[in-house]
Design a protein around this motif. Structure first.
Motif, PDB file in Angstrom:
ATOM      1  N   ILE A  58      -0.164  -1.842 -10.128  1.00  0.00           N
ATOM      2  CA  ILE A  58       0.538  -3.014  -9.599  1.00  0.00           C
ATOM      3  C   ILE A  58       1.449  -2.584  -8.455  1.00  0.00           C
ATOM      4  N   ARG A  59       1.362  -3.294  -7.345  1.00  0.00           N
ATOM      5  CA  ARG A  59       2.158  -2.988  -6.167  1.00  0.00           C
ATOM      6  C   ARG A  59       2.739  -4.270  -5.565  1.00  0.00           C
ATOM      7  N   THR A  60       3.859  -4.099  -4.869  1.00  0.00           N
ATOM      8  CA  THR A  60       4.490  -5.193  -4.135  1.00  0.00           C
ATOM      9  C   THR A  60       4.111  -5.099  -2.662  1.00  0.00           C
ATOM     10  N   PHE A  61       3.653  -6.205  -2.110  1.00  0.00           N
ATOM     11  CA  PHE A  61       3.343  -6.294  -0.679  1.00  0.00           C
ATOM     12  C   PHE A  61       4.242  -7.350  -0.056  1.00  0.00           C
ATOM     13  N   VAL A  62       4.883  -6.987   1.036  1.00  0.00           N
ATOM     14  CA  VAL A  62       5.631  -7.941   1.847  1.00  0.00           C
ATOM     15  C   VAL A  62       4.864  -8.104   3.157  1.00  0.00           C
ATOM     16  N   VAL A  63       4.376  -9.301   3.411  1.00  0.00           N
ATOM     17  CA  VAL A  63       3.598  -9.577   4.622  1.00  0.00           C
ATOM     18  C   VAL A  63       4.422 -10.488   5.519  1.00  0.00           C
ATOM     19  N   GLN A  67      16.194  -6.605  -0.991  1.00  0.00           N
ATOM     20  CA  GLN A  67      17.035  -7.714  -0.547  1.00  0.00           C
ATOM     21  C   GLN A  67      17.467  -7.532   0.910  1.00  0.00           C
ATOM     22  N   LEU A  68      17.736  -6.289   1.295  1.00  0.00           N
ATOM     23  CA  LEU A  68      18.095  -6.031   2.685  1.00  0.00           C
ATOM     24  C   LEU A  68      16.914  -6.293   3.618  1.00  0.00           C
ATOM     25  N   LEU A  69      15.708  -5.945   3.159  1.00  0.00           N
ATOM     26  CA  LEU A  69      14.516  -6.231   3.959  1.00  0.00           C
ATOM     27  C   LEU A  69      14.338  -7.735   4.122  1.00  0.00           C
ATOM     28  N   ARG A  70      14.555  -8.483   3.053  1.00  0.00           N
ATOM     29  CA  ARG A  70      14.445  -9.938   3.147  1.00  0.00           C
ATOM     30  C   ARG A  70      15.524 -10.496   4.084  1.00  0.00           C
ATOM     31  N   GLN A  71      16.716  -9.917   4.043  1.00  0.00           N
ATOM     32  CA  GLN A  71      17.778 -10.365   4.946  1.00  0.00           C
ATOM     33  C   GLN A  71      17.419 -10.091   6.398  1.00  0.00           C
ATOM     34  N   THR A  89       8.013 -14.343   6.040  1.00  0.00           N
ATOM     35  CA  THR A  89       7.598 -13.311   5.095  1.00  0.00           C
ATOM     36  C   THR A  89       7.122 -13.926   3.784  1.00  0.00           C
ATOM     37  N   ARG A  90       6.115 -13.303   3.227  1.00  0.00           N
ATOM     38  CA  ARG A  90       5.585 -13.663   1.916  1.00  0.00           C
ATOM     39  C   ARG A  90       5.514 -12.397   1.073  1.00  0.00           C
ATOM     40  N   VAL A  91       5.848 -12.526  -0.207  1.00  0.00           N
ATOM     41  CA  VAL A  91       5.856 -11.384  -1.123  1.00  0.00           C
ATOM     42  C   VAL A  91       4.766 -11.595  -2.169  1.00  0.00           C
ATOM     43  N   PHE A  92       3.909 -10.602  -2.330  1.00  0.00           N
ATOM     44  CA  PHE A  92       2.811 -10.685  -3.283  1.00  0.00           C
ATOM     45  C   PHE A  92       2.875  -9.504  -4.249  1.00  0.00           C
ATOM     46  N   ARG A  93       2.755  -9.789  -5.524  1.00  0.00           N
ATOM     47  CA  ARG A  93       2.684  -8.758  -6.558  1.00  0.00           C
ATOM     48  C   ARG A  93       1.218  -8.674  -6.981  1.00  0.00           C
ATOM     49  N   ALA A  96       4.716  -6.183  17.314  1.00  0.00           N
ATOM     50  CA  ALA A  96       3.637  -6.611  16.421  1.00  0.00           C
ATOM     51  C   ALA A  96       3.766  -8.087  16.072  1.00  0.00           C
ATOM     52  N   ARG A  97       2.624  -8.719  15.915  1.00  0.00           N
ATOM     53  CA  ARG A  97       2.604 -10.120  15.480  1.00  0.00           C
ATOM     54  C   ARG A  97       2.707 -10.245  13.971  1.00  0.00           C
ATOM     55  N   MET A  98       2.307  -9.187  13.274  1.00  0.00           N
ATOM     56  CA  MET A  98       2.368  -9.198  11.819  1.00  0.00           C
ATOM     57  C   MET A  98       2.694  -7.796  11.307  1.00  0.00           C
ATOM     58  N   PHE A  99       3.201  -7.736  10.082  1.00  0.00           N
ATOM     59  CA  PHE A  99       3.385  -6.449   9.428  1.00  0.00           C
ATOM     60  C   PHE A  99       3.039  -6.582   7.944  1.00  0.00           C
ATOM     61  N   VAL A 100       2.657  -5.445   7.362  1.00  0.00           N
ATOM     62  CA  VAL A 100       2.380  -5.367   5.925  1.00  0.00           C
ATOM     63  C   VAL A 100       3.156  -4.180   5.382  1.00  0.00           C
ATOM     64  N   PHE A 101       4.071  -4.457   4.459  1.00  0.00           N
ATOM     65  CA  PHE A 101       4.931  -3.441   3.860  1.00  0.00           C
ATOM     66  C   PHE A 101       4.544  -3.335   2.386  1.00  0.00           C
ATOM     67  N   GLU A 102       4.153  -2.137   1.953  1.00  0.00           N
ATOM     68  CA  GLU A 102       3.697  -1.934   0.572  1.00  0.00           C
ATOM     69  C   GLU A 102       4.600  -0.962  -0.151  1.00  0.00           C
ATOM     70  N   ASN A 103       4.841  -1.232  -1.445  1.00  0.00           N
ATOM     71  CA  ASN A 103       5.619  -0.289  -2.241  1.00  0.00           C
ATOM     72  C   ASN A 103       5.350  -0.524  -3.723  1.00  0.00           C
ATOM     73  N   VAL A 104       6.008   0.281  -4.556  1.00  0.00           N
ATOM     74  CA  VAL A 104       5.828   0.152  -6.003  1.00  0.00           C
ATOM     75  C   VAL A 104       6.321  -1.204  -6.477  1.00  0.00           C
ATOM     76  N   ASP A 105       5.898  -1.579  -7.656  1.00  0.00           N
ATOM     77  CA  ASP A 105       6.219  -2.895  -8.209  1.00  0.00           C
ATOM     78  C   ASP A 105       7.720  -3.145  -8.258  1.00  0.00           C
ATOM     79  N   ARG A 106       8.484  -2.147  -8.670  1.00  0.00           N
ATOM     80  CA  ARG A 106       9.909  -2.359  -8.871  1.00  0.00           C
ATOM     81  C   ARG A 106      10.679  -2.430  -7.542  1.00  0.00           C
ATOM     82  N   PHE A 107      10.033  -2.180  -6.418  1.00  0.00           N
ATOM     83  CA  PHE A 107      10.729  -2.315  -5.138  1.00  0.00           C
ATOM     84  C   PHE A 107      11.330  -3.706  -4.986  1.00  0.00           C
ATOM     85  N   ALA A 108      10.640  -4.718  -5.517  1.00  0.00           N
ATOM     86  CA  ALA A 108      11.123  -6.097  -5.392  1.00  0.00           C
ATOM     87  C   ALA A 108      12.431  -6.325  -6.145  1.00  0.00           C
TER      88      ALA A 108
END
Length: 371
Positions: free
Chosen positions: A161-166, A127-131, A144-148, A109-121
């Motif tokens: 409210i949700r956390t998105f990692v794009v 942190q492991l996902l960011r690593q 990667t960009r993180v959006f609340r 994939a050229r891009m991904f979108v990972f969504e989860n609850v607010d406190r996932f961040a």
């Protein structure tokens, strides 16, 4: 990219809220989905994969025939991260993001979108996902960009409210453009309220519902019968409440909760707890969005889920939201079909990504892919 749009693979797809938002954006074509819950997988297929050929109804660990796609989207189960759960670091559900990473790599994939609850961040898994997306990580070639994001800010009648990692291998993405706000200002519209959603929207949901069961209907999904398919109107069903419960509900004013009850109507366990949990047995408000819809929205004792109609606004309605009302609060309309029992569909609704919110994320993903 196919001739009819950028290709999309949805993991932990549920009933397809994220896919619905991406397809509504207009630039995407769904080519696959993975969902372990059979009823939810049947709902997904009924809407986006009528033959069922591209819907993997099983554990993602067994999903090995991964297609090449432009974008992978998904939200692993949030119960291990949620403030409502035990927040057990060893919860196996907290590790499912690793399978998400595997499929992203396998799909090229050229891009991904990972969504989860607010406190996932705030979790170690985040942190492991960011690593994984840092130098020498499995996703090292992704920016990667993180959006609340609050769903109400993007046209959903719900404060969720949700956390998105794009992640993107083709350049950074912009933050999704907010379209609504608590008060109308500039080019931002006011948050969509429940009155607009239930009584003035494209789907009119009158408060005086009497039905308590889904229609008798089954559909075959991958060789097995499941209840369905049901239209939104079929989900406008309530429960049978006893007189004492209805008496309790009648005391609750809009925007208030269990503290409105006189002592004789308090549950014994509540009499000892005079603080906290103010939303429990709460009534929604006509002129505000709903609070976050959860999987047990049909039980008033679980949160602020009582219908907003109170005596001052006409005939009082002393019941929880119907399945149809909860689906509308999540941003679904009457195009979406549903499969499963009452409890299974409630779980699908409560776990869904609101389609209007997903569509706003899809806008920035499509803009990057089109460059």
């Amino acid at each position: 990219m196919r001739g009819d749009g950028f290709t999309l693979l949805d993991l932990f797809a549920g009933c397809g809220g994220m896919t619905r938002g991406f397809l509504d954006q207009g630039s995407f074509t769904s080519v696959g989905a993975v969902e372990i819950d059979r009823a939810a997988a049947a709902t997904y297929a009924a809407n986006f994969d009528p033959t069922g050929e591209h819907t993997h109804a099983g554990d993602i660990a067994g999903y090995t025939d991964v297609p090449r796609v432009d974008v992978v989207i998904g939200g692993p189960p949030c119960q291990g991260f949620s403030a409502l759960g035990k927040r057990d670091p060893a919860d196996v559900r907290n590790q499912l993001w690793r399978e998400f990473v595997r499929v992203v790599r396998d799909s090229d994939a050229r891009m991904f979108v990972f969504e989860n609850v607010d406190r996932f961040a705030k979790t170690p898994e985040f942190q492991l996902l960011r690593q994984a997306a840092s130098e020498d990580g499995e996703l090292a070639d992704f920016d990667t960009r993180v959006f609340r994001l609050n769903a109400a800010d993007f046209g959903t009648p719900q404060k969720r409210i949700r956390t998105f990692v794009v992640g993107s291998r083709i350049g950074p993405v912009d933050e999704p453009r907010q379209t609504h706000a608590k008060a109308s200002i500039g080019d931002l519209e006011r948050w969509i309220d429940l009155r607009t959603s239930f009584l003035e929207g494209s789907v009119l949901l009158e408060p005086g519902v009497r039905e308590t069961w889904l229609p008798e209907s089954t559909v075959e999904f991958q060789g097995r019968a499941v209840p369905g398919t049901f239209k939104l109107r079929d989900l406008h069903i309530t429960r049978n409440y006893d007189m004492k419960s209805e008496t309790r509900y009648a005391h609750i004013r809009p925007g208030r909760g269990r503290f409105d009850l006189p002592e004789e109507l308090q549950y014994p366990c509540w009499r000892r707890h005079t603080r906290g949990a103010g939303d429990v047995l709460g009534r929604l408000e006509w002129d505000e969005p709903a609070v976050t819809i959860r999987t047990e929205f049909f039980r008033p004792e679980k949160g602020r889920f009582l219908h907003p109609q109170w005596a001052n606004g006409g005939e009082q309605v002393n019941r929880a939201l119907t399945h149809a009302e909860a689906a509308v609060v999540q941003g679904f309309d009457d195009r979406h079909l549903w499969c499963g029992s009452k409890a299974e569909i409630a779980r699908q609704i409560g776990n869904a990504v609101p389609p209007p919110l997903a569509r706003s994320v899809a806008d920035v993903v499509a803009a990057r892919l089109a460059v």
